[in-house]
Design a protein around this motif. Sequence first.
Motif: not given
Length: 254
Positions: A175-193
């Motif tokens: 709500x304060x404008x922060x984007x939340x990223x969770x670290x997970x082995x099965x995460x679909x988003x590659x950190x480099x991309x």
Amino acid sequence: MESREMDSPRQDLIEGRNAIREALRAERPIDKIYVNRGSDDLALGRIIRDARAADIPVVEVDRRKLDEMSVTRSHQGVIGVAAAAAYSDIDGIFALAEERGEPPFIVCCDEISDVHNLGAIIRSAECAGAHGVIIPKRRSAGLTAVVGKTSAGALEYLPVARVANIPSTLEALKKRGVWVYGAAAEGRADMWKTDLTGPICLVIGSEGDGLGRMVRQSCDELVSIPMRGHVDSLNASCAAAILIYEVLRRRTGA
């Protein structure tokens, strides 16, 4: 037999009713207070009420546990663990970001129980220019002496906020404008991309179970670290350091 690492924090134990009462009265930073389970002692009851009023977690344990922890052997049914540093709050983290003129960069630890992992994460976060770390009050390592030592002095500069509920806190950050990223082995988003710029909160899961279900649901995106070897997981503090420095790399345009 306890290891020397376990012996180290014993210097920060506050034992006995009078010592605990004085520490509470002086508002000394206390990580947790352990009390004898099932005791109906009125003095202990007052200590418990005062501790909870000061927002200090109280843990009921059997007397054998207190005996094992005690150095003085006269704990009188209550032992406190002094915090290596005073806890901050979420506003303190945002204030540091504003003071530096930077978008908030926060690291949130979801039930990291190993004191060395927590200390290492705090150290990496401070070195990379993060503005604060968030930990839960329950089922988490606190700011013990070992955490302070492992952080190599980072606790002197980096605010650490302790909150009652991680999912609710993440929702408040969004709500304060922060984007939340969770670290997970099965995460679909590659950190480099993944776009890791702007106001960001990086969430690191516990050593054994990773991110809790409600915490996962509170994340905007689950991010994974590319793995090329036979082992498919990293130590929590190692994973945190990799992601923390990837955020720094994006912020500096390297």
